[in-house]
Write a protein that holds these residues in place. Structure first.
Motif, PDB file in Angstrom:
ATOM      1  N   GLY A  42       0.792  -1.236   0.000  1.00 44.63           N
ATOM      2  CA  GLY A  42       0.000   0.000   0.000  1.00 44.63           C
ATOM      3  C   GLY A  42       0.819   1.277   0.000  1.00 44.63           C
ATOM      4  N   HIS A  76      -2.742  11.645  -0.210  1.00 42.00           N
ATOM      5  CA  HIS A  76      -1.931  10.412  -0.297  1.00 42.00           C
ATOM      6  C   HIS A  76      -0.533  10.553   0.303  1.00 42.00           C
ATOM      7  CE1 HIS A  76       0.583  11.235  -4.203  1.00 42.00           C
ATOM      8  NE2 HIS A  76       0.479  12.318  -3.461  1.00 42.00           N
ATOM      9  N   LYS A  90       0.733   6.971  -0.173  1.00 42.27           N
ATOM     10  CA  LYS A  90      -0.194   5.848  -0.131  1.00 42.27           C
ATOM     11  C   LYS A  90      -0.588   5.482  -1.565  1.00 42.27           C
ATOM     12  CE  LYS A  90      -2.397   7.389   4.024  1.00 42.27           C
ATOM     13  NZ  LYS A  90      -3.205   8.546   4.222  1.00 42.27           N
ATOM     14  N   GLN A  91      -0.681   4.202  -1.812  1.00 41.43           N
ATOM     15  CA  GLN A  91      -1.085   3.753  -3.152  1.00 41.43           C
ATOM     16  C   GLN A  91      -2.558   4.087  -3.364  1.00 41.43           C
ATOM     17  OE1 GLN A  91      -0.153  -0.325  -4.087  1.00 41.43           O
ATOM     18  NE2 GLN A  91      -0.390   0.125  -6.262  1.00 41.43           N
ATOM     19  N   VAL A  92      -2.846   4.759  -4.446  1.00 39.56           N
ATOM     20  CA  VAL A  92      -4.246   5.024  -4.806  1.00 39.56           C
ATOM     21  C   VAL A  92      -4.433   4.683  -6.283  1.00 39.56           C
ATOM     22  CG1 VAL A  92      -4.586   6.892  -3.110  1.00 39.56           C
ATOM     23  CG2 VAL A  92      -3.824   7.466  -5.421  1.00 39.56           C
ATOM     24  N   TYR A 119      -8.423   6.656  -5.544  1.00 40.77           N
ATOM     25  CA  TYR A 119      -9.078   5.825  -4.523  1.00 40.77           C
ATOM     26  C   TYR A 119      -8.055   5.037  -3.719  1.00 40.77           C
ATOM     27  CZ  TYR A 119     -13.942   6.552  -5.668  1.00 40.77           C
ATOM     28  OH  TYR A 119     -15.175   7.105  -5.825  1.00 40.77           O
ATOM     29  N   THR A 120      -8.210   5.076  -2.398  1.00 45.65           N
ATOM     30  CA  THR A 120      -7.402   4.231  -1.516  1.00 45.65           C
ATOM     31  C   THR A 120      -7.999   2.828  -1.522  1.00 45.65           C
ATOM     32  OG1 THR A 120      -8.828   4.655   0.374  1.00 45.65           O
ATOM     33  CG2 THR A 120      -6.980   6.175   0.039  1.00 45.65           C
TER      34      THR A 120
END
Ligand code: TMP
Length: 240
Positions: free
Chosen positions: A22, A69, A82-84, A182-183
Motif C-alpha cells: 500500500g 496520499h 499511499k497507493q491510490v 481511490y485508496t
C-alpha cells in the motif's frame, strides 16, 4: 523501506512499488515537458525543488484537514505516498485568466475570475486530455456525479488554503491542476503533486512567473522561480 519495481513513468516522476504493502515510492525527475509531452528537456535541480515544494504543501494541507496520499520525503527527490488508483480526470481551478483560458476564450489575460472556474479534463494522452463537462464524464462512465461533487468541493478547499498561504509570501495563485485517487478503503483523496509544474504563480511585486510558464514560453531558467517559491515557503513554515 526498499524500492521495488517500476509501476509507472510520468512526465516528471517515476513511481515504484515498495516492500510495504500500500506504499509507493515516487521519484521526482528533472524532466520538463510542454505541449502534452511533445517537447522535453532535462533541467538540473527541478526534481529536487518540486519534491521539496510538494512536501511542504502536502504537509500544510494535511494539517488543515485535507485528506491526501502523502506520507513523507525520504531523500531530496524521493517521497513515499499511499497507493491510490488515480481517476483519469484532471481538475483545473482558475482564479485569474491565463494559459488555455486566454487562448481558448480570448479572455483578457489575468482577468480576476469570479467565481473561480473549475474544469475537468479527461486524462488520455492519445486524445490530448480533452476538456469534458459533467454530463459527458458521467454518461461515459469516467466518473460518477458523486465523485465530481467530491473533487469540486476538495478543489475549492485546496484553492482557498493554497491561495491564502501564497498570499502570505507575496505570490498570487493564478491556477492549478489536481488529481484524485481511490485508496484501498475506497476513499477518494487528493493525490499527485503540488508544485510549480502544476500551478501558475505570480510574484506580487515583480509580476514575474514563478512556475512552468517560464519553460513553456522559453523565458529562461525555470528553477530560479521555483527556488524563490521554496525559499519563501520554508521561511514561512519555519517562522510559525
Ligand atoms: P492550462 O491553462 O494549460 O489549461 O493550465 C491550467 C493549469 O493546470 C496550469 O496551472 C497548469 C496546469 N496543468 C497541468 O498541471 N497539467 C496539464 O496537463 C494541464 C493541461 C494543465
Amino acid at each position: 523501506m526498499e524500492k521495488g519495481s517500476l509501476l509507472y513513468t510520468g512526465k516528471a516522476k517515476n513511481v515504484y512499488t515498495t516492500d510495504q504493502a500500500g506504499i509507493l515510492w515516487v521519484e521526482y525527475t528533472n524532466q520538463a515537458t510542454a505541449l502534452n509531452g511533445k517537447r522535453k528537456e532535462q533541467i538540473t535541480n527541478k526534481g529536487q525543488l518540486n519534491s521539496a515544494i510538494s512536501d511542504l504543501l502536502f504537509k500544510y494541507l494535511t494539517q488543515q484537514g485535507i485528506v491526501n496520499h502523502y506520507v513523507e520525503q525520504i531523500s531530496p527527490v524521493v517521497q513515499l505516498v499511499k497507493q491510490v488508483t488515480i481517476l483519469p480526470i484532471e481538475v483545473v481551478v482558475r482564479n485569474y485568466a491565463a494559459g488555455h483560458f486566454v487562448t481558448k476564450y480570448n479572455a483578457p489575460e489575468m482577468k480576476h475570475l469570479v467565481p473561480s472556474v473549475h474544469e475537468f479534463y479527461f486524462k488520455d494522452d492519445a486524445l490530448d486530455d480533452p476538456f469534458m463537462n459533467d454530463e459527458q464524464i458521467i454518461a461515459l462512465d469516467i466518473a460518477t456525479e458523486a465523485e465530481l461533487v467530491i473533487m469540486r468541493s476538495e478543489a475549492n478547499r485546496v484553492n482557498k488554503l493554497l491561495s491564502d498561504i501564497f498570499k502570505k509570501i507575496g505570490i498570487t495563485l493564478i491556477d492549478f491542476k489536481l488529481e484524485f485517487g481511490y485508496t484501498a478503503e475506497q476513499q477518494l483523496i487528493l493525490a499527485d503533486e503540488l508544485s510549480p509544474d502544476n500551478m501558475r504563480l505570480i510574484d506580487d511585486v515583480t509580476g514575474d512567473s514563478l512556475d512552468k510558464d517560464v519553460f513553456r514560453k522559453n523565458l529562461g531558467d525555470v528553477t530560479v522561480g521555483y527556488q524563490i517559491v521554496l525559499d519563501r515557503l520554508q521561511k514561512l513554515f519555519t517562522e510559525k
